[in-house]
Structure formats: structure tokens, C-alpha cells
Design a protein around this motif. Structure first.
Motif, PDB file in Angstrom:
ATOM      1  N   GLY A  52       0.827  -1.211   0.000  1.00  0.00           N
ATOM      2  CA  GLY A  52       0.000   0.000   0.000  1.00  0.00           C
ATOM      3  C   GLY A  52       0.855   1.253   0.000  1.00  0.00           C
ATOM      4  N   LEU A  53       1.922   1.231   0.795  1.00  0.00           N
ATOM      5  CA  LEU A  53       2.822   2.383   0.870  1.00  0.00           C
ATOM      6  C   LEU A  53       3.389   2.707  -0.515  1.00  0.00           C
ATOM      7  N   SER A  54       3.824   1.654  -1.229  1.00  0.00           N
ATOM      8  CA  SER A  54       4.425   1.907  -2.544  1.00  0.00           C
ATOM      9  C   SER A  54       3.380   2.440  -3.527  1.00  0.00           C
ATOM     10  N   TYR A  55       2.115   2.044  -3.339  1.00  0.00           N
ATOM     11  CA  TYR A  55       1.071   2.506  -4.263  1.00  0.00           C
ATOM     12  C   TYR A  55       0.789   3.990  -4.131  1.00  0.00           C
ATOM     13  N   LEU A  56       1.129   4.574  -2.953  1.00  0.00           N
ATOM     14  CA  LEU A  56       0.888   6.011  -2.792  1.00  0.00           C
ATOM     15  C   LEU A  56       1.648   6.809  -3.844  1.00  0.00           C
ATOM     16  N   MET A  57       2.812   6.295  -4.273  1.00  0.00           N
ATOM     17  CA  MET A  57       3.554   6.988  -5.318  1.00  0.00           C
ATOM     18  C   MET A  57       2.739   7.057  -6.606  1.00  0.00           C
ATOM     19  N   LEU A  58       1.919   6.022  -6.840  1.00  0.00           N
ATOM     20  CA  LEU A  58       1.153   5.978  -8.083  1.00  0.00           C
ATOM     21  C   LEU A  58      -0.135   6.786  -7.988  1.00  0.00           C
ATOM     22  N   THR A  59      -0.748   6.837  -6.781  1.00  0.00           N
ATOM     23  CA  THR A  59      -2.080   7.451  -6.694  1.00  0.00           C
ATOM     24  C   THR A  59      -2.040   8.906  -6.230  1.00  0.00           C
ATOM     25  N   LEU A  60      -1.082   9.250  -5.343  1.00  0.00           N
ATOM     26  CA  LEU A  60      -1.092  10.604  -4.783  1.00  0.00           C
ATOM     27  C   LEU A  60      -0.985  11.712  -5.841  1.00  0.00           C
ATOM     28  N   PRO A  61      -0.041  11.621  -6.795  1.00  0.00           N
ATOM     29  CA  PRO A  61       0.098  12.744  -7.730  1.00  0.00           C
ATOM     30  C   PRO A  61      -1.204  13.088  -8.455  1.00  0.00           C
ATOM     31  N   PHE A  62      -1.895  12.061  -8.989  1.00  0.00           N
ATOM     32  CA  PHE A  62      -3.075  12.445  -9.754  1.00  0.00           C
ATOM     33  C   PHE A  62      -4.278  12.762  -8.860  1.00  0.00           C
ATOM     34  N   THR A  63      -4.343  12.197  -7.640  1.00  0.00           N
ATOM     35  CA  THR A  63      -5.445  12.597  -6.756  1.00  0.00           C
ATOM     36  C   THR A  63      -5.264  14.058  -6.345  1.00  0.00           C
ATOM     37  N   VAL A  64      -4.028  14.452  -6.025  1.00  0.00           N
ATOM     38  CA  VAL A  64      -3.773  15.859  -5.670  1.00  0.00           C
ATOM     39  C   VAL A  64      -4.148  16.770  -6.838  1.00  0.00           C
ATOM     40  N   TRP A  65      -3.689  16.377  -8.033  1.00  0.00           N
ATOM     41  CA  TRP A  65      -3.915  17.198  -9.225  1.00  0.00           C
ATOM     42  C   TRP A  65      -5.405  17.342  -9.520  1.00  0.00           C
ATOM     43  N   MET A  66      -6.122  16.220  -9.506  1.00  0.00           N
ATOM     44  CA  MET A  66      -7.549  16.259  -9.839  1.00  0.00           C
ATOM     45  C   MET A  66      -8.342  17.041  -8.799  1.00  0.00           C
ATOM     46  N   LEU A  67      -8.057  16.800  -7.514  1.00  0.00           N
ATOM     47  CA  LEU A  67      -8.824  17.494  -6.477  1.00  0.00           C
ATOM     48  C   LEU A  67      -8.524  18.986  -6.486  1.00  0.00           C
ATOM     49  N   THR A  68      -7.258  19.354  -6.803  1.00  0.00           N
ATOM     50  CA  THR A  68      -6.944  20.781  -6.898  1.00  0.00           C
ATOM     51  C   THR A  68      -7.792  21.431  -8.001  1.00  0.00           C
ATOM     52  N   THR A  69      -7.897  20.726  -9.146  1.00  0.00           N
ATOM     53  CA  THR A  69      -8.720  21.244 -10.238  1.00  0.00           C
ATOM     54  C   THR A  69     -10.169  21.415  -9.780  1.00  0.00           C
ATOM     55  N   PHE A  70     -10.667  20.431  -9.045  1.00  0.00           N
ATOM     56  CA  PHE A  70     -12.067  20.502  -8.601  1.00  0.00           C
ATOM     57  C   PHE A  70     -12.267  21.623  -7.576  1.00  0.00           C
ATOM     58  N   VAL A  71     -11.336  21.765  -6.617  1.00  0.00           N
ATOM     59  CA  VAL A  71     -11.506  22.800  -5.587  1.00  0.00           C
ATOM     60  C   VAL A  71     -11.517  24.184  -6.237  1.00  0.00           C
ATOM     61  N   ARG A  72     -10.685  24.364  -7.283  1.00  0.00           N
ATOM     62  CA  ARG A  72     -10.642  25.656  -7.970  1.00  0.00           C
ATOM     63  C   ARG A  72     -11.988  26.035  -8.562  1.00  0.00           C
ATOM     64  N   GLN A  73     -12.785  25.021  -8.903  1.00  0.00           N
ATOM     65  CA  GLN A  73     -14.077  25.303  -9.534  1.00  0.00           C
ATOM     66  C   GLN A  73     -15.152  25.709  -8.529  1.00  0.00           C
ATOM     67  N   ILE A  74     -14.862  25.510  -7.229  1.00  0.00           N
ATOM     68  CA  ILE A  74     -15.855  25.862  -6.214  1.00  0.00           C
ATOM     69  C   ILE A  74     -15.837  27.378  -6.011  1.00  0.00           C
TER      70      ILE A  74
END
Lengths: 272, 290
Positions: A136-158
Motif C-alpha cells: 500500500g505504501l508503494s502505491y501512494l507513489m502511483l495514486t497521490l500525484p493524480f489525486t492531488v492534481w484532480m482534487l486541486t482542479t475541482f476545488v478551484r471550480q468551487i
């Protein structure tokens, strides 16, 4: 008229190519013995023997549970870390914000093999080799970058008025995230979380390298390593049965949440 | 607020990458990496007694680089063309459109390992349905060894990748198509302009930004391909990509030094590709800008 027929044929072809292979996997999974080796589009004597064998001959139920635990844990952790970061990245002005966001995004381009040996040492030094938390720890490298990126895009739209009202009432950042953002953000969380789940569920290279025993394997590794009596005699019926078992829930999930996933993908790619 | 996320990324991305780069300059083996000694560039290139050693002197490494490039160029171009075609079809209004759209997503939803296994079975030389169908149609006389023949196995790997990733392309293009105003098409139709001309003159330029983003994502993804090649053709030299090569050195040959050196090269090549694409995009953007 000819144009209409051609169009209809194109549609039929697209559907056939898309779902045909999965359909054929289902057919194969229902066959045993010699029926397996006569290519046909319909099982002559359908049987669920392969499905029973998948669970009897290896800890496949355990593998499925492993995949669910790892993917679920990764989703929860990624979302928790990404939501707080996304709030700051979208709302707080600070120097180097663009650079930070760019760096985070560049991690999503890392080839997995480039961190393989370093990650192996990290996981082993934490005593997490051949364990689900390590994976699970190693998977954070794969999931964190795009979750941060996508959520930042969404928060900007609020719209900003929402949290400005909350700030007026004296709310702190965590209250704002919990009380103001989360209620508006949940569709974004669903689509981001689903994509993270799919990434973790499908991952193969880390799972192959960081686990050792059949009991800690996740589903993709378990399927890739199913073998028969000899190397040239693969039990195709069993492999297809296992494939169908792990694919059908994925397909159902993707079809049910189609809209969310598409909106997530386009927010991550097109708008970014 | 950002600190927890940044800290985790430092630990699981930056640190392992740094460790890999360092290991590439040592004679480490993963079993006892603690007592590795610094050996400079020897994992990359060294000459002992008139013979060259190291990743850069290994013909298989260069063959893997070539394979990766062939795979990337072929699969990304095919995906782009097919993705646009599928998106154009899905953009039309017809009965059952929602169902067809759902069906197109299916290959994308299937885990890569599973799709590789599914296709390995369908492409099986003796019992595969693909050979049976081709023979039935009279296109081939004898069964083809799809996953063993050097040339055919590359065709098979590219074909399966195109099958698996065209939905991604089609979805992104479709999303771009749906944002286009419909009145342009009305105007073109009223003026009697041929649809193919409308596509190249109007649609394509308008969806280009989205298309470029999709192509960049897919290119960077294809350059690091591992799962599909490894499951479909194992460590076969004919299809071995850079990632498969680096993993073989690291795990199968237990050589953390050369494996890490190869992994570092993979990273550098992909970083270089990303930098080139970004610079090209920026230059183009400036030309097109006001």
C-alpha cells in the motif's frame, strides 16, 4: 441508405471488438477437458468446475481480500492526504505554488521500474517486505500525484463565496474542508477515489516484486502466476475463470460510475 | 496543510528514486545492499581486458530501447487514429448510444494482466480462436505463433495495447467534441461542405489541444510499458522493453547495480521525452499566441 448501413456496421464492429474478448473468456471459463481445445463460441457442456478449482487450488479468496484491503486503504489514505493539500494548493497564495504542483504532477510520469530497487530497500528497512502495508505504501507513489492534481482542479471550480462566508463566521481551515468543501466535493471524491482504486487494483510490477508468498499476493499477481503441471500446459480454463471473477466487478463498477469516471479523467487531463 | 502530502511523496517517490540512482553507481545486490561499494560508471560502461561491459555495452539493452520506441510510436499512432474514429461515431445520435458508450469502456476497465492473459489464450497457436477464425476465413494455411515468432509477437503486443487503451483516447476526444458549439456544423452543412473537409478544417483544429494532451499522456505511458509485455511474452528478447530489461537485471539476475543503472536510464529517457514534448508545446503555443 448505404451511409446508414455502414454506420450501423461500424457501431456493431466497435461493440463486438470491445466486449468480444471478455465474452470469449467467459465461454472458456465454462469449459473443461477437450471442449476447451476446440475453439467455439458457445460452451457445449457448461460447467463451473474451473471456478471451484480456482478457489480450491490456491488461496484465491485471500488474494481477492488482499486486493480489496490494499486498494481500499490506498484510496482512503490518498484522498485524506490529497484533500488537505488540494485545499492549500487551490486557495492559498504562496511562492513556488506552481512549481510544487508541477513537481507533484511530474511524479506521475515516473516509470515504476525507476524506483523499484529504492522502494524495495525502503520497504525492507521498514520491515514491511511481503506485507500488505508495504505494498500500500508503494502505491501512494502511483495514486497521490493524480489525486492531488484532480482534487486541486475541482476545488478551484468551487465558488469562493462559500468559504468566505465560513471564514467570516470564524471557521478554521479544517472546519472549512470538513463542513464546506466535503459536501460540495463528494462527486469529485467519488471519481478520484474510483480511479485510485482501479490503479491499485490493477497494479502488477510492485505487487510482483514486493510480495513473496501466495498468501500476500494480490489478484493480478495470482492470475499471472497460475501454472499447470508443466510450463507448456497452462490451465486456461482456470486462468479465464479467475480473470472473469476479478474483471466482472471492475466492469460493473466502471459502468455504474461511468459519468463520474469520465468527468474525472477529463478534469485530470483536458482541463489540466 | 501541504506538508503531510509532500512528506509522503518525498518518502515514496523522491527517496527511492535517489536510492536507485545511487545503487546504479555501486556493486550492490538486493540481498545485502548495505555493504555496497561505489564503483563509478562501471554499471553503465566499462572495459576489462579489451571487452566492454555495462548496460550501454549490452546489445539487448539497445534492442529493448528500439523495441520500446517501435511499440510507442506504433501503438500511440494507432490508438490516436482509432480513438478519434470511435469518438466521432459515439458523437453521433443513434438509438442505444449510451449502451455502446458503456461497451467501449469495457477494455479500459479490465486489468492489464487479465487482458494480457485473455489475449494470450485467444492468440494461442494451437487452440486459439484467432488462428481458428483466420483459418476458417481462408486467410492463413497454417496456425501462426502469435506470441513466439519475433515479428508477430511485437504485432500482438501492439495490437493488445491498442485494444486496451483506445477507449481512453476515445473518451478524451469525445469529451472535447462535446464541448464544441453545434452551430458551426449547422453552418457547414447549410453551405454544403463535405463532412470529411469539415472534419479536417474545423473539428480537428478545435479538438487539437485535447488530442495533444491525450497523446502526451499515452506516449509517456507507453515508454514505460511493463505489465502487458511481461505477461504476454515474458522476457522474450524480441519484445523486451526498457522496463522489462531493467526488471530482469534487478530481480531475475539479482544485479541491483546494473539493474538500477538501467532503471536510471529509463527514467532519464522518459524525463527527456517529457521535456522535449513540453518545450515543443510551449514553442508552438507561442507561435499560435497573440
Amino acid at each position: 441508405m448505404i451511409a446508414r448501413i455502414a454506420f450501423a456496421l461500424a457501431v456493431v464492429l466497435i461493440v463486438a471488438v470491445s466486449i468480444g474478448p471478455l465474452g470469449y473468456a467467459v465461454v472458456t471459463s465454462l469449459e473443461t477437458g477437450s471442449a476447451l481445445f476446440t475453439p467455439g463460441l458457445w460452451p457445449d457442456a457448461p460447467t463451473v468446475a474451473n471456478y471451484a478449482a480456482v478457489f480450491a487450488e490456491q488461496p484465491f479468496a485471500r488474494n481477492i481480500l488482499n486486493s480489496i484491503l490494499v486498494a481500499g486503504g490506498v484510496v482512503v489514505l490518498s484522498l485524506a492526504l490529497a484533500v488537505t493539500a488540494a485545499y492549500a494548493l487551490a486557495r492559498v497564495e504562496f511562492r513556488g505554488r506552481g512549481l510544487l504542483l508541477g513537481t507533484v504532477l511530474s511524479v506521475s510520469m515516473f516509470p515504476q521500474v525507476a524506483v523499484l530497487s529504492g522502494m524495495f530497500l525502503l520497504i525492507r528497512s521498514l520491515g514491511l517486505y511481503n506485507s500488505l502495508p508495504g505494498l500500500g505504501l508503494s502505491y501512494l507513489m502511483l495514486t497521490l500525484p493524480f489525486t492531488v492534481w484532480m482534487l486541486t482542479t475541482f476545488v478551484r471550480q468551487i465558488p469562493k463565496d462559500l468559504e468566505e462566508a465560513a471564514i467570516m463566521d470564524g471557521a478554521g481551515p479544517l472546519t472549512i474542508i470538513g463542513r464546506v468543501f466535503l459536501p460540495v466535493l463528494w462527486p469529485a471524491l467519488v471519481s478520484t477515489g474510483l480511479l485510485a482504486f482501479i490503479v491499485a487494483w490493477n497494479e502488477f510490477l510492485f505487487a510482483l516484486t514486493f510480495t513473496l508468498t501466495a498468501e500476500t499476493r494480490t489478484v493480478p499477481v495470482a492470475i499471472a502466476l497460475i501454472s499447470g503441471a508443466s510450463a507448456h500446459e497452462l490451465p486456461w480454463g482456470r486462468i479465464m475463470a479467475a480473470s472473469v471473477i476479478v474483471t466482472v466487478p471492475m466492469v460493473v463498477l466502471v459502468l455504474v460510475f461511468q459519468r463520474w469516471i469520465v468527468s474525472g479523467l477529463t478534469a485530470g487531463a483536458v482541463k489540466g | 496543510m501541504i506538508a503531510p502530502m509532500a512528506l509522503v511523496l518525498l518518502c515514496v517517490a523522491a527517496w527511492p528514486l535517489g536510492r536507485t540512482i545511487w545503487l546504479g553507481f555501486t556493486d550492490a545486490s538486493l540481498a545485502g545492499a548495505g555493504d555496497a561499494a561505489f564503483i563509478g560508471w562501471e554499471n553503465y560502461y566499462a572495459v576489462f581486458g579489451g571487452q566492454a561491459f555495462g548496460v550501454l555495452a549490452d546489445p539487448q539493452w539497445w534492442r529493448s530501447v528500439g523495441n520500446t520506441l517501435v511499440f510507442t510510436v506504433a501503438s500511440v499512432s494507432l490508438e490516436t487514429v482509432l480513438g478519434v474514429l470511435v469518438a466521432l461515431v459515439l458523437h453521433q445520435r443513434f438509438p442505444g448510444r449510451a449502451w455502446v458508450r458503456a461497451a467501449v469502456l469495457v477494455p479500459w476497465a479490465i486489468p492489464t494482466v487479465v487482458s494480457a492473459k485473455m489475449w494470450a489464450w485467444m492468440l494461442n497457436d494451437q487452440f486459439g480462436v484467432v488462428n481458428a477464425a483466420l483459418e476458417g476465413m481462408g486467410l492463413i494455411d497454417a496456425p501462426l505463433a502469435w506470441t513466439a515468432d519475433p515479428l508477430l509477437s511485437m504485432v500482438a503486443v501492439i495490437g493488445v495495447d491498442v485494444w486496451k487503451t483506445t477507449p481512453f483516447m476515445a473518451l478524451l476526444v469525445l469529451a472535447a467534441l462535446e464541448m464544441l458549439p453545434r452551430d458551426i456544423y449547422e453552418a457547414a452543412r447549410v453551405d454544403g461542405i463535405h463532412p470529411v473537409r469539415v472534419f479536417f478544417r474545423v473539428t480537428l483544429p478545435l479538438i487539437r489541444p485535447a488530442l495533444v494532451v491525450a497523446i502526451v499522456f499515452r506516449t509517456l505511458d507507453a515508454l514505460r510499458v511493463f505489465d502487458l509485455v511481461y505477461v504476454l511474452t515474458a522476457n522474450s528478447p524480441a519484445t523486451m522493453t526498457m522496463s522489462v530489461y531493467a526488471r530482469r537485471e534487478l530481480i531475475d539476475f539479482q544485479s541491483a547495480g546494473t539493474g538500477s543503472a538501467a532503471a536510471t536510464l529509463v527514467f532519464l529517457i522518459i524525463a527527456l521525452a517529457a521535456a522535449l514534448i513540453l518545450t515543443a508545446g510551449r514553442l508552438r503555443g507561442r507561435e499560435a499566441g497573440p
